[in-house]
Write an enzyme that holds these catalytic residues in place. Structure first.
Site, PDB file in Angstrom:
ATOM      1  N   ILE A  24       0.831  -1.207   0.000  1.00 28.76           N
ATOM      2  CA  ILE A  24       0.000   0.000   0.000  1.00 28.76           C
ATOM      3  C   ILE A  24       0.872   1.267   0.000  1.00 28.76           C
ATOM      4  O   ILE A  24       0.559   2.251  -0.669  1.00 28.76           O
ATOM      5  CB  ILE A  24      -0.951  -0.042   1.228  1.00 28.76           C
ATOM      6  CG1 ILE A  24      -1.959  -1.195   1.068  1.00 28.76           C
ATOM      7  CG2 ILE A  24      -1.680   1.297   1.397  1.00 28.76           C
ATOM      8  CD1 ILE A  24      -2.720  -1.572   2.347  1.00 28.76           C
ATOM      9  N   ASP A  26      11.554   3.070   4.781  1.00 36.53           N
ATOM     10  CA  ASP A  26      11.351   1.648   5.084  1.00 36.53           C
ATOM     11  C   ASP A  26      12.592   1.123   5.805  1.00 36.53           C
ATOM     12  O   ASP A  26      13.677   1.688   5.677  1.00 36.53           O
ATOM     13  CB  ASP A  26      11.109   0.826   3.810  1.00 36.53           C
ATOM     14  CG  ASP A  26      10.200  -0.376   4.042  1.00 36.53           C
ATOM     15  OD1 ASP A  26       9.016  -0.329   3.638  1.00 36.53           O
ATOM     16  OD2 ASP A  26      10.671  -1.359   4.665  1.00 36.53           O
ATOM     17  N   ASP A  84      14.011   2.414  10.730  1.00 37.65           N
ATOM     18  CA  ASP A  84      13.027   1.617  11.472  1.00 37.65           C
ATOM     19  C   ASP A  84      12.202   2.595  12.295  1.00 37.65           C
ATOM     20  O   ASP A  84      12.728   3.255  13.199  1.00 37.65           O
ATOM     21  CB  ASP A  84      13.757   0.612  12.377  1.00 37.65           C
ATOM     22  CG  ASP A  84      12.783  -0.336  13.076  1.00 37.65           C
ATOM     23  OD1 ASP A  84      11.665   0.108  13.432  1.00 37.65           O
ATOM     24  OD2 ASP A  84      13.148  -1.507  13.273  1.00 37.65           O
ATOM     25  N   VAL A  85      10.903   2.691  11.988  1.00 35.32           N
ATOM     26  CA  VAL A  85      10.065   3.725  12.617  1.00 35.32           C
ATOM     27  C   VAL A  85       9.840   3.504  14.110  1.00 35.32           C
ATOM     28  O   VAL A  85       9.322   4.383  14.787  1.00 35.32           O
ATOM     29  CB  VAL A  85       8.694   3.870  11.905  1.00 35.32           C
ATOM     30  CG1 VAL A  85       8.867   4.297  10.458  1.00 35.32           C
ATOM     31  CG2 VAL A  85       7.867   2.590  12.013  1.00 35.32           C
ATOM     32  N   ASN A  95       2.209   4.416   7.381  1.00 34.44           N
ATOM     33  CA  ASN A  95       1.690   3.187   6.773  1.00 34.44           C
ATOM     34  C   ASN A  95       2.461   1.937   7.209  1.00 34.44           C
ATOM     35  O   ASN A  95       1.919   0.834   7.146  1.00 34.44           O
ATOM     36  CB  ASN A  95       1.748   3.353   5.244  1.00 34.44           C
ATOM     37  CG  ASN A  95       1.607   2.045   4.508  1.00 34.44           C
ATOM     38  OD1 ASN A  95       0.509   1.515   4.366  1.00 34.44           O
ATOM     39  ND2 ASN A  95       2.732   1.494   4.047  1.00 34.44           N
ATOM     40  N   SER A 117      -6.940  -0.368  10.410  1.00 40.40           N
ATOM     41  CA  SER A 117      -7.370  -1.626   9.802  1.00 40.40           C
ATOM     42  C   SER A 117      -8.803  -1.891  10.236  1.00 40.40           C
ATOM     43  O   SER A 117      -9.240  -1.413  11.292  1.00 40.40           O
ATOM     44  CB  SER A 117      -6.490  -2.780  10.298  1.00 40.40           C
ATOM     45  OG  SER A 117      -7.058  -4.021   9.927  1.00 40.40           O
ATOM     46  N   TYR A 170      -2.545  -7.345  17.093  1.00 44.39           N
ATOM     47  CA  TYR A 170      -2.721  -6.546  15.862  1.00 44.39           C
ATOM     48  C   TYR A 170      -3.961  -5.649  15.981  1.00 44.39           C
ATOM     49  O   TYR A 170      -3.899  -4.440  15.729  1.00 44.39           O
ATOM     50  CB  TYR A 170      -2.846  -7.477  14.663  1.00 44.39           C
ATOM     51  CG  TYR A 170      -2.934  -6.756  13.334  1.00 44.39           C
ATOM     52  CD1 TYR A 170      -1.818  -6.147  12.766  1.00 44.39           C
ATOM     53  CD2 TYR A 170      -4.152  -6.674  12.639  1.00 44.39           C
ATOM     54  CE1 TYR A 170      -1.906  -5.483  11.544  1.00 44.39           C
ATOM     55  CE2 TYR A 170      -4.232  -6.014  11.415  1.00 44.39           C
ATOM     56  CZ  TYR A 170      -3.108  -5.418  10.877  1.00 44.39           C
ATOM     57  OH  TYR A 170      -3.196  -4.758   9.673  1.00 44.39           O
ATOM     58  N   LYS A 226      -4.166  -1.469  16.204  1.00 43.78           N
ATOM     59  CA  LYS A 226      -4.851  -0.650  15.197  1.00 43.78           C
ATOM     60  C   LYS A 226      -5.971   0.177  15.838  1.00 43.78           C
ATOM     61  O   LYS A 226      -6.241   1.305  15.397  1.00 43.78           O
ATOM     62  CB  LYS A 226      -5.385  -1.536  14.070  1.00 43.78           C
ATOM     63  CG  LYS A 226      -4.272  -2.185  13.239  1.00 43.78           C
ATOM     64  CD  LYS A 226      -3.390  -1.134  12.559  1.00 43.78           C
ATOM     65  CE  LYS A 226      -2.456  -1.721  11.521  1.00 43.78           C
ATOM     66  NZ  LYS A 226      -1.626  -0.704  10.857  1.00 43.78           N
ATOM     67  N   VAL A 248      -6.334  -6.785   1.628  1.00 47.54           N
ATOM     68  CA  VAL A 248      -5.662  -6.493   0.358  1.00 47.54           C
ATOM     69  C   VAL A 248      -4.550  -7.522   0.231  1.00 47.54           C
ATOM     70  O   VAL A 248      -3.865  -7.812   1.222  1.00 47.54           O
ATOM     71  CB  VAL A 248      -5.036  -5.076   0.371  1.00 47.54           C
ATOM     72  CG1 VAL A 248      -4.284  -4.806  -0.922  1.00 47.54           C
ATOM     73  CG2 VAL A 248      -6.095  -4.016   0.609  1.00 47.54           C
TER      74      VAL A 248
HETATM   75  N1  LIG Z   1      -2.825  -5.876   3.422  1.00 48.60           N
HETATM   76  C1  LIG Z   1      -3.919  -5.874   4.175  1.00 48.60           C
HETATM   77  O1  LIG Z   1      -4.791  -6.727   4.038  1.00 48.60           O
HETATM   78  C2  LIG Z   1      -4.098  -4.800   5.216  1.00 48.60           C
HETATM   79  C3  LIG Z   1      -5.342  -4.692   5.835  1.00 48.60           C
HETATM   80  C4  LIG Z   1      -5.542  -3.733   6.810  1.00 48.60           C
HETATM   81  C5  LIG Z   1      -4.490  -2.880   7.149  1.00 48.60           C
HETATM   82  N2  LIG Z   1      -3.285  -2.994   6.529  1.00 48.60           N
HETATM   83  C6  LIG Z   1      -2.223  -2.070   6.940  1.00 48.60           C
HETATM   84  O2  LIG Z   1      -1.712  -1.418   5.809  1.00 48.60           O
HETATM   85  C7  LIG Z   1      -0.338  -1.054   6.058  1.00 48.60           C
HETATM   86  C8  LIG Z   1       0.538  -1.493   4.889  1.00 48.60           C
HETATM   87  O3  LIG Z   1       0.458  -2.899   4.811  1.00 48.60           O
HETATM   88  P1  LIG Z   1       0.801  -3.737   3.499  1.00 48.60           P
HETATM   89  O4  LIG Z   1      -0.262  -4.773   3.393  1.00 48.60           O
HETATM   90  O5  LIG Z   1       1.099  -2.861   2.352  1.00 48.60           O
HETATM   91  O6  LIG Z   1       2.104  -4.508   4.031  1.00 48.60           O
HETATM   92  P2  LIG Z   1       3.529  -4.864   3.394  1.00 48.60           P
HETATM   93  O7  LIG Z   1       4.098  -5.899   4.299  1.00 48.60           O
HETATM   94  O8  LIG Z   1       3.402  -5.187   1.933  1.00 48.60           O
HETATM   95  O9  LIG Z   1       4.320  -3.485   3.523  1.00 48.60           O
HETATM   96  C9  LIG Z   1       4.662  -2.966   4.785  1.00 48.60           C
HETATM   97  C10 LIG Z   1       6.011  -2.264   4.669  1.00 48.60           C
HETATM   98  O10 LIG Z   1       6.312  -1.701   5.975  1.00 48.60           O
HETATM   99  C11 LIG Z   1       7.686  -1.934   6.241  1.00 48.60           C
HETATM  100  N3  LIG Z   1       7.898  -1.907   7.703  1.00 48.60           N
HETATM  101  C12 LIG Z   1       7.398  -2.768   8.612  1.00 48.60           C
HETATM  102  N4  LIG Z   1       7.831  -2.446   9.840  1.00 48.60           N
HETATM  103  C13 LIG Z   1       8.605  -1.332   9.712  1.00 48.60           C
HETATM  104  C14 LIG Z   1       9.325  -0.523  10.622  1.00 48.60           C
HETATM  105  N5  LIG Z   1       9.344  -0.779  11.945  1.00 48.60           N
HETATM  106  N6  LIG Z   1      10.014   0.550  10.146  1.00 48.60           N
HETATM  107  C15 LIG Z   1      10.011   0.817   8.812  1.00 48.60           C
HETATM  108  N7  LIG Z   1       9.355   0.073   7.894  1.00 48.60           N
HETATM  109  C16 LIG Z   1       8.648  -0.995   8.347  1.00 48.60           C
HETATM  110  C17 LIG Z   1       7.980  -3.289   5.613  1.00 48.60           C
HETATM  111  O11 LIG Z   1       9.378  -3.472   5.405  1.00 48.60           O
HETATM  112  C18 LIG Z   1       7.166  -3.220   4.325  1.00 48.60           C
HETATM  113  O12 LIG Z   1       7.915  -2.698   3.257  1.00 48.60           O
HETATM  114  C19 LIG Z   1       0.032  -1.687   7.401  1.00 48.60           C
HETATM  115  O13 LIG Z   1      -0.067  -0.718   8.427  1.00 48.60           O
HETATM  116  C20 LIG Z   1      -1.033  -2.751   7.574  1.00 48.60           C
HETATM  117  O14 LIG Z   1      -1.256  -3.071   8.929  1.00 48.60           O
HETATM  118  C21 LIG Z   1      -3.063  -3.934   5.562  1.00 48.60           C
END
Ligand SMILES: NC(=O)c1ccc[n+]([C@@H]2O[C@H](COP(=O)([O-])OP(=O)(O)OC[C@H]3O[C@@H](n4cnc5c(N)ncnc54)[C@H](O)[C@@H]3O)[C@@H](O)[C@H]2O)c1
Length: 250
Positions: A15, A34, A56-57, A83, A134, A147, A151, A180
């Site tokens: 995302i 990232d 790392d956030v 994100n 989420s 989780y 959220k 997603v």
């Molecule tokens: N995919 C889904 O179904 C879904 C549903 C609801 C919410 N979300 C939320 O959407 C957001 C994005 O998720 P996504 O599905 O694109 O995931 P993803 O795993 O594809 O991408 C997440 C990115 O965040 C980075 N990351 C993780 N921890 C980190 C940290 N401490 N510091 C810096 N970077 C970090 C990872 O390296 C990765 O590149 C997240 O907050 C997730 O909880 C996703």
């Protein structure tokens, strides 16, 4: 005209990468954040309007250094998209404190830390924050003790930010995605979970990364200039459905 700058965390894929691409299409520059250095640099290669910053956030010192580096590079931050997130499904009794902390470190502490560090720059631009929650933060379910709680806390943190930062002209909103297909969800969604989601979602399907990112970028835009403190689900109708019993369908 001054080019606006978005800071997107978790921008290496999923995302966050989709939001990065939309910002660029709309004429913004993007600071891509990232902790996965290889994936981040691969994603940023070829995006002339974006710059990668490895961070790392969940680590305060890295966050402070990252914000300083972004400001040295771009001079301003107009939008912050918190994100970066991690998922881990497990029962209450099986969730060790270490697993709980791993989720809270990124999903909650990371949002707090990056927002706090970016606030002086956002005051200067009267910028905006979009946090990614989420549907798991809107509705409780089994296996999401860490989780889902992280959220739900992000949703409340968004409201705190909107209440307190509004007087500086800073808006804060939260997007709550439904499922997603990304690396994050593939790791925790079994075929049975995918089928059950399709059944429970009125639109009968997963969303795409872009369908979530479009809502994020709208909230960061001037078109949403009077929108703050809002929690918006982009979820195919999942959250609004209440009792979604298949037996009640025509
Ligand atoms: N995919 C889904 O179904 C879904 C549903 C609801 C919410 N979300 C939320 O959407 C957001 C994005 O998720 P996504 O599905 O694109 O995931 P993803 O795993 O594809 O991408 C997440 C990115 O965040 C980075 N990351 C993780 N921890 C980190 C940290 N401490 N510091 C810096 N970077 C970090 C990872 O390296 C990765 O590149 C997240 O907050 C997730 O909880 C996703």
């Amino acid at each position: 005209m001054t080019q606006k700058v978005a800071l997107v965390t978790g921008a290496a894929r999923g995302i966050g990468l989709s939001a990065t691409n939309i910002f660029i299409e709309e004429g913004w520059k993007v600071a891509m954040i990232d902790r996965d250095a290889d994936e981040l640099h691969a994603a940023a290669a070829g995006l002339s309007e974006a710059k990668p910053f490895v961070c790392d956030v969940s680590i305060p010192e890295q966050v402070d250094a990252m914000i300083a580096a972004v400001l040295a590079q771009f001079g301003r931050i107009d939008a912050l998209v918190n994100n970066a997130g991690v998922a881990d499904f497990g029962p209450i009794e099986g969730t060790t404190f270490e697993r709980w902390r791993r989720i809270m470190d990124t999903n909650l502490d990371g949002v707090f830390l990056v927002s706090q560090a970016a606030t002086p720059a956002l005051k200067d631009t009267k910028g905006s924050i979009v946090n990614i929650g989420s549907i798991s933060g809107l509705r409780a379910s089994t296996l999401r003790v860490a989780y889902g709680t992280s959220k739900a806390a992000v949703i409340q943190l968004t409201k705190q930010q909107a209440a307190e930062l509004g007087e500086y002209g800073i808006r804060a909103n939260c997007v709550c995605p439904g499922p997603v297909k990304t690396k994050l969800s593939i790791a925790v969604h079994s075929p049975e979970i995918i089928a059950a989601y399709h059944d429970a979602i009125p639109l009968n399907r997963y969303g795409t990364e872009r369908e979530i990112a479009d809502v994020i970028c709208f909230l960061c835009s001037d078109k949403a200039s009077y929108v703050t403190g809002q929690i918006i689900a982009s979820d195919g109708g999942f959250e609004s459905t209440g009792v979604g019993l298949p037996a009640l369908r025509v």
